[in-house]
Motif scaffolding. Structure first.
Motif, PDB file in Angstrom:
ATOM      1  N   ASP A 169       0.712  -1.142  -0.078  1.00  0.00           N
ATOM      2  CA  ASP A 169       0.020  -0.035  -0.128  1.00  0.00           C
ATOM      3  C   ASP A 169       1.017   1.051  -0.020  1.00  0.00           C
ATOM      4  OD1 ASP A 169      -2.192  -1.563  -0.091  1.00  0.00           O
ATOM      5  OD2 ASP A 169      -2.376  -1.525   2.051  1.00  0.00           O
ATOM      6  N   GLY A 170       2.069   1.309  -0.783  1.00  0.00           N
ATOM      7  CA  GLY A 170       2.736   2.471  -0.795  1.00  0.00           C
ATOM      8  C   GLY A 170       3.790   2.596   0.216  1.00  0.00           C
ATOM      9  N   ARG A 171       3.771   1.661   0.984  1.00  0.00           N
ATOM     10  CA  ARG A 171       4.899   1.906   2.122  1.00  0.00           C
ATOM     11  C   ARG A 171       5.803   0.852   2.072  1.00  0.00           C
ATOM     12  NH1 ARG A 171      -0.100   3.071   4.478  1.00  0.00           N
ATOM     13  NH2 ARG A 171      -0.491   0.678   5.194  1.00  0.00           N
ATOM     14  N   ALA A 172       7.289   1.235   2.149  1.00  0.00           N
ATOM     15  CA  ALA A 172       8.266   0.005   2.236  1.00  0.00           C
ATOM     16  C   ALA A 172       8.286  -0.861   3.485  1.00  0.00           C
ATOM     17  CB  ALA A 172       9.621   0.546   1.898  1.00  0.00           C
ATOM     18  N   ILE A 173       8.378  -1.939   3.514  1.00  0.00           N
ATOM     19  CA  ILE A 173       7.965  -3.089   4.614  1.00  0.00           C
ATOM     20  C   ILE A 173       9.089  -3.832   4.798  1.00  0.00           C
ATOM     21  CG2 ILE A 173       5.437  -2.898   4.702  1.00  0.00           C
ATOM     22  CD1 ILE A 173       5.777  -5.838   3.171  1.00  0.00           C
ATOM     23  N   THR A 174       9.311  -4.219   6.192  1.00  0.00           N
ATOM     24  CA  THR A 174      10.477  -5.141   6.385  1.00  0.00           C
ATOM     25  C   THR A 174       9.770  -6.389   6.784  1.00  0.00           C
ATOM     26  OG1 THR A 174      11.794  -3.632   7.199  1.00  0.00           O
ATOM     27  CG2 THR A 174      12.291  -5.717   8.072  1.00  0.00           C
ATOM     28  N   LEU A 175       9.766  -7.452   5.987  1.00  0.00           N
ATOM     29  CA  LEU A 175       9.093  -8.556   6.301  1.00  0.00           C
ATOM     30  C   LEU A 175       9.719  -9.475   7.470  1.00  0.00           C
ATOM     31  CD1 LEU A 175       9.036 -10.047   2.484  1.00  0.00           C
ATOM     32  CD2 LEU A 175       7.235  -9.012   3.801  1.00  0.00           C
ATOM     33  N   GLN A 176       9.067 -10.144   8.286  1.00  0.00           N
ATOM     34  CA  GLN A 176       9.478 -11.060   9.366  1.00  0.00           C
ATOM     35  C   GLN A 176      10.071 -12.196   8.690  1.00  0.00           C
ATOM     36  OE1 GLN A 176       6.165 -11.557  11.888  1.00  0.00           O
ATOM     37  NE2 GLN A 176       5.605  -9.572  12.086  1.00  0.00           N
ATOM     38  N   GLN A 184      -4.328  -5.866   7.377  1.00  0.00           N
ATOM     39  CA  GLN A 184      -5.714  -5.894   7.684  1.00  0.00           C
ATOM     40  C   GLN A 184      -6.641  -6.423   6.441  1.00  0.00           C
ATOM     41  OE1 GLN A 184      -6.408  -1.494   8.623  1.00  0.00           O
ATOM     42  NE2 GLN A 184      -6.780  -2.060  10.821  1.00  0.00           N
ATOM     43  N   ALA A 185      -7.544  -7.112   6.843  1.00  0.00           N
ATOM     44  CA  ALA A 185      -8.478  -7.886   5.724  1.00  0.00           C
ATOM     45  C   ALA A 185      -8.867  -6.645   4.781  1.00  0.00           C
ATOM     46  CB  ALA A 185      -9.516  -8.405   6.518  1.00  0.00           C
ATOM     47  N   GLY A 186      -8.849  -7.043   3.494  1.00  0.00           N
ATOM     48  CA  GLY A 186      -9.425  -6.274   2.467  1.00  0.00           C
ATOM     49  C   GLY A 186      -8.282  -6.070   1.205  1.00  0.00           C
ATOM     50  N   VAL A 187      -8.561  -5.082   0.389  1.00  0.00           N
ATOM     51  CA  VAL A 187      -7.808  -5.060  -0.844  1.00  0.00           C
ATOM     52  C   VAL A 187      -6.606  -4.024  -0.482  1.00  0.00           C
ATOM     53  CG1 VAL A 187      -9.133  -2.956  -1.539  1.00  0.00           C
ATOM     54  CG2 VAL A 187      -7.885  -4.265  -3.152  1.00  0.00           C
ATOM     55  N   HIS A 188      -5.573  -4.650  -1.449  1.00  0.00           N
ATOM     56  CA  HIS A 188      -4.106  -3.787  -0.892  1.00  0.00           C
ATOM     57  C   HIS A 188      -3.426  -4.142  -2.299  1.00  0.00           C
ATOM     58  CE1 HIS A 188      -4.679  -3.831   3.540  1.00  0.00           C
ATOM     59  NE2 HIS A 188      -5.159  -4.991   3.502  1.00  0.00           N
ATOM     60  N   THR A 189      -2.381  -3.340  -2.154  1.00  0.00           N
ATOM     61  CA  THR A 189      -1.304  -3.656  -3.630  1.00  0.00           C
ATOM     62  C   THR A 189      -0.076  -4.114  -2.880  1.00  0.00           C
ATOM     63  OG1 THR A 189      -0.541  -1.113  -2.952  1.00  0.00           O
ATOM     64  CG2 THR A 189      -2.332  -1.559  -4.756  1.00  0.00           C
ATOM     65  N   ILE A 190       0.650  -4.792  -3.834  1.00  0.00           N
ATOM     66  CA  ILE A 190       1.960  -5.310  -3.180  1.00  0.00           C
ATOM     67  C   ILE A 190       2.866  -4.988  -4.617  1.00  0.00           C
ATOM     68  CG2 ILE A 190       3.438  -7.271  -2.964  1.00  0.00           C
ATOM     69  CD1 ILE A 190       1.271  -8.551  -1.411  1.00  0.00           C
TER      70      ILE A 190
END
Length: 341
Positions: A169-176, A184-190
């Protein structure tokens, strides 16, 4: 490693290239092990072009939705909402795609609350989907927030893209560990980016609870810069997790100016870092004889005279003793009788 085979070299001190002595040591190591060291192949990945005008088009469609709501034109509002969503669905790589989709969902929520046919449940679902996309915001004029919050969800991405950056969703993430992330449940972009350029993007529908998303993307080519960029030295060993190159060499400066530390590796497994130095060169340098000042008596002359004197002295002794005289053949007379010589 087979003899004379080309082997990728990873120099783990990118800020400081090997100097002359270190280069000699690496060349010596390669000759001793019968391999040819070469740099990793440059990685050329297909990137997704980002059209910034797409966001402007969606903004214009959202303005049409607001105008339709103000004019109580449900058909025009539905048409503009469908066009905006369709445009965003076709461009998940857009950095602001999730934020714009959240605004589309909030506009849909307002449409279901204000224009017939009214649908409170659909309005609630649309607002919660918006909150799941951008984290939520306060309602504006003519809007009403949902009474519930999106359900928590755990998402596992497989396989984990090595060397790339993952965006949710437009935010860089650090995967575990294992590619797990909380959302959260729902639609998202990867979106997966490589050197800040998107190489893979999609919309996903995440259910409540745990789920797995299989990323349909190829990793970097083995022995390429993308495959070997993440190699690091940690605690006196080589950290090469997720490397796929079949045979390669890791090296870094050694404890001495003329030495290097070298480890041989196969895929993600590397041996110990061992010190290696190039053998000292056996160069012969001619040294001229010492020069004597003019008029001085050379050493060889002194030894020559000493030798000549010894010869002369020996000759005198031999002559005096008669050792050099010819053997006499005549009869000699001596007191006491005749003696033959």
């Amino acid at each position: 490693m087979t003899g004379d085979a080309p082997v990728a070299l990873v120099w783990m001190a990118p800020a400081l290239a090997p100097d002359g002595e270190q280069s000699r040591a690496l060349a010596s190591w390669a000759r001793a092990h019968g391999v040819t060291l070469e740099l990793p192949r440059p990685e050329r990945r297909r990137t997704i072009p980002v059209d910034r005008h797409v966001g402007d088009e969606v903004e214009r469609l959202l303005d049409r939705v607001r105008d339709a709501l103000a004019g109580r034109d449900a058909e025009a509002a539905d048409h503009a909402l469908a066009a905006a969503e369709s445009t965003l669905r076709a461009h998940p790589e857009l950095p602001q795609a999730s934020w714009l989709m959240a605004e589309v969902e909030r506009a849909r929520s307002a449409r279901f609350r204000r224009l017939p046919p009214l649908d409170e449940e659909a309005a609630e679902r649309a607002w919660m989907r918006a909150d799941g996309l951008d984290g939520g915001r306060l309602p504006g004029v003519g809007e009403r927030a949902a009474t519930a919050s999106p359900q928590e969800a755990t998402l596992t991405l497989q396989p984990v893209p090595a060397g790339a950056t993952t965006w949710l969703d437009g935010r860089a993430i650090t995967l575990q560990r294992g590619g797990v992330l909380k959302t959260q449940a729902g639609v998202h972009t990867i979106v997966i980016t490589w050197n800040d350029a998107p190489v893979w993007a999609t919309w996903i529908e995440v259910p409540a609870g745990s789920s797995t998303v299989h990323l349909d993307m190829t990793g970097p080519a083995p022995c390429s810069t993308g495959d070997l960029d993440l190699v690091r030295a940690a605690g006196g060993r080589v950290d090469a997790e997720q490397v796929r190159c079949g045979a390669w060499v890791a090296a870094l400066p050694g404890p001495r100016p003329s030495s290097v530390l070298v480890a041989t590796c196969e895929a993600s497994r590397c041996g110990a870092l061992l010190e290696w130095s190039a053998p000292a060169s056996a160069n012969w340098t001619w040294t001229p004889p010492p020069q004597h000042p003019p008029g001085s008596w050379p050493t060889w002359a002194t030894w020559g005279l000493v030798g000549a004197g010894a010869v002369i002295a020996t000759s005198v002794v031999l002559v005096a003793s008669g050792a050099l005289q010819s053997a006499p053949t005549e009869t000699r007379f001596a007191s006491g009788g005749i003696k033959g010589q």
